[in-house]
Design a protein around this motif. Structure first.
Motif, PDB file in Angstrom:
ATOM      1  N   ILE A  80       0.866  -1.183   0.000  1.00  0.00           N
ATOM      2  CA  ILE A  80       0.000   0.000   0.000  1.00  0.00           C
ATOM      3  C   ILE A  80       0.901   1.230   0.000  1.00  0.00           C
ATOM      4  O   ILE A  80       1.586   1.515   0.970  1.00  0.00           O
ATOM      5  N   SER A  84      -3.169  11.212   3.396  1.00  0.00           N
ATOM      6  CA  SER A  84      -4.451  10.543   3.215  1.00  0.00           C
ATOM      7  C   SER A  84      -4.948  10.052   4.580  1.00  0.00           C
ATOM      8  O   SER A  84      -4.231  10.104   5.571  1.00  0.00           O
ATOM      9  N   THR A  85      -6.178   9.572   4.622  1.00  0.00           N
ATOM     10  CA  THR A  85      -6.743   9.225   5.918  1.00  0.00           C
ATOM     11  C   THR A  85      -6.709   7.721   6.146  1.00  0.00           C
ATOM     12  O   THR A  85      -6.703   6.934   5.211  1.00  0.00           O
ATOM     13  N   VAL A  86      -6.709   7.359   7.417  1.00  0.00           N
ATOM     14  CA  VAL A  86      -6.651   5.953   7.786  1.00  0.00           C
ATOM     15  C   VAL A  86      -7.928   5.233   7.359  1.00  0.00           C
ATOM     16  O   VAL A  86      -7.917   4.040   7.074  1.00  0.00           O
ATOM     17  N   GLY A  87      -9.047   5.976   7.281  1.00  0.00           N
ATOM     18  CA  GLY A  87     -10.313   5.371   6.868  1.00  0.00           C
ATOM     19  C   GLY A  87     -10.217   4.654   5.535  1.00  0.00           C
ATOM     20  O   GLY A  87     -10.653   3.509   5.399  1.00  0.00           O
ATOM     21  N   THR A  88      -9.617   5.310   4.563  1.00  0.00           N
ATOM     22  CA  THR A  88      -9.459   4.702   3.239  1.00  0.00           C
ATOM     23  C   THR A  88      -8.625   3.440   3.320  1.00  0.00           C
ATOM     24  O   THR A  88      -8.956   2.415   2.719  1.00  0.00           O
ATOM     25  N   SER A 129      -8.170   1.563   5.858  1.00  0.00           N
ATOM     26  CA  SER A 129      -8.852   0.486   6.583  1.00  0.00           C
ATOM     27  C   SER A 129      -9.931  -0.147   5.706  1.00  0.00           C
ATOM     28  O   SER A 129     -10.185  -1.346   5.812  1.00  0.00           O
ATOM     29  N   ASP A 130     -10.549   0.629   4.816  1.00  0.00           N
ATOM     30  CA  ASP A 130     -11.493   0.050   3.848  1.00  0.00           C
ATOM     31  C   ASP A 130     -10.787  -0.971   2.959  1.00  0.00           C
ATOM     32  O   ASP A 130     -11.300  -2.060   2.705  1.00  0.00           O
ATOM     33  N   LYS A 172      -8.028  -2.569   3.639  1.00  0.00           N
ATOM     34  CA  LYS A 172      -7.615  -3.725   4.433  1.00  0.00           C
ATOM     35  C   LYS A 172      -8.779  -4.672   4.678  1.00  0.00           C
ATOM     36  O   LYS A 172      -8.614  -5.891   4.698  1.00  0.00           O
ATOM     37  N   ARG A 216      -8.885  -8.563   3.660  1.00  0.00           N
ATOM     38  CA  ARG A 216      -9.208  -9.635   4.601  1.00  0.00           C
ATOM     39  C   ARG A 216     -10.268 -10.558   4.025  1.00  0.00           C
ATOM     40  O   ARG A 216     -10.206 -11.765   4.205  1.00  0.00           O
TER      41      ARG A 216
END
Lengths: 156, 212
Positions: free
Chosen positions: A119, A125-129, A131-132, A134, A138
């Motif tokens: 990645i 950039s934001t962690v939200g993106t 985590s989406d 990731k 998964r």
């Protein structure tokens, strides 16, 4: 007197026969030491720094996802949000699944476990993106993830 | 008929051709090798699985809010403190750990105390390095930069502990051992691999993540 005159006849031309050899040597060096640039990055991509890094040597087993704000945002929009780039196109989170499936196709099944998702995300950039992405990874059991960074430290 | 010498081929433009190729390769290739922080995502669990019950003292909670402020164990902290706090937490060794079932001798036994820990053995902190969980909680709008810094600091804490242990046990730091193992690609050294594995078991990396 004539003895001295003879030497003033002008310099002999420099022999350039070995110039191609030197250039070829350089050429071969670059051919061996570098890799082809595969994609052009369509998002802003200023990587963060880190010290505890691991090098990814197997390019074949790595699929890269770029994340970052757009390079030129439309006028009047200050925060357009993060974009995800897969291969040469801007894509959405839903496309990540197919992207990984495509990457898996070219790899023999015994090596698929060693495949890594790299990645490459912009520092702003934001962690939200992330985590989406990731979450999607998964779902399809692509569990090895590397966050691309540069070597160095940038503690505030 | 007199034999004529073949005229010499003019090689003057050879350099130009080579230069052209050279410049082409300079432009179209890159030299950088990708590097970064490696993590393994948790496997997807079926919805029916009950989350295990974990003692609160075995969880080291790092929360990062949308303004990139850090809250560690309910206290406001700065990024520079993360490493030391994580080291203190993992290395505490205040109780019994999970049984280590890897190197024969400990197999099937009850959990043991952490004999290699040098921490304070505080009752209110973690029991054992293999029970110590580091939990990173983030907000959707947390910046990626601070998230990577925190991940890096946690890794740095573990590397520090592993290095210290390896130096004591084998007289060589963990980082050096890993590097040596990488160089031995052709004849892998099994005893070195076992040593690395053992250090990893003694100080495992347990990180959970949560994103709101």
């Amino acid at each position: 007197m004539s003895k001295f005159k003879k030497n003033k006849k002008g310099l002999p031309p420099i022999n350039t026969a070995s110039l191609p050899d030197i250039v070829f040597m350089l050429l071969f060096f670059f051919m061996v030491a570098t890799t082809m640039r595969e994609t052009s990055v369509l998002v802003k991509n200023d990587l963060p720094n880190a010290t505890e890094i691991k090098k990814l040597s197997e390019k074949r087993l790595t699929s890269t996802i770029y994340v970052g704000p757009p390079i030129s945002s439309p006028e009047g929009v200050t925060d357009a949000g993060d974009l995800i780039q897969l291969n040469d196109k801007i894509a959405s989170v839903k496309d990540v699944r197919n992207f990984i499936y495509m990457a898996r196709e070219g790899v023999p099944s015994e090596e698929q476990g060693a495949m890594t998702t790299l990645i490459k995300s912009d520092i702003n950039s934001t962690v939200g993106t992330i985590s989406d992405i990731k979450k999607e990874l998964r779902e399809i059991n692509a569990l090895k993830v590397t966050y691309a960074t540069r070597q160095g430290s940038d503690k505030k | 008929m007199a034999r004529r010498d073949t005229p010499e081929i003019n090689a003057g433009s050879m350099a130009d051709i080579a230069f052209l190729l050279l410049i082409f390769f300079l432009v179209t290739t890159t030299m950088d090798i990708d590097a970064g922080i490696s993590r393994r995502l948790p496997e997807k669990q079926p919805d029916t699985v009950e989350p295990p019950i974990i003692k609160k003292r075995n969880i080291f909670e790092i929360s990062i809010n949308r303004n990139d402020d850090l809250l560690i164990e309910d206290e406001y902290r700065t990024v520079d403190e993360v490493k030391q706090l994580a080291i203190d937490f993992i290395d505490n060794g205040g109780g019994l750990g999970n049984a280590i079932a890897l190197f024969g001798e400990d197999e099937g036994k009850e959990g043991t105390e952490c004999t290699w820990c040098e921490g304070k053995k505080d009752e209110s902190s973690s029991d054992h390095p293999n029970k110590a969980i580091i939990s990173i909680k983030t907000d959707r709008s947390t910046t990626y930069g601070i998230y990577i810094i925190v991940q890096n600091e946690v890794s740095a804490a573990l590397t520090f502990l592993r290095n210290r242990l390896a130096k004591k046990e084998y007289g060589q730091t963990y980082t050096e051992m890993v590097k040596e193992d990488k160089n031995n690609k052709i004849n892998p050294d099994q005893s070195l691999k076992d040593k690395i594995k053992k250090i990893k078991v003694m100080y495992p990396e347990i990180i959970t993540e949560q994103n709101n």
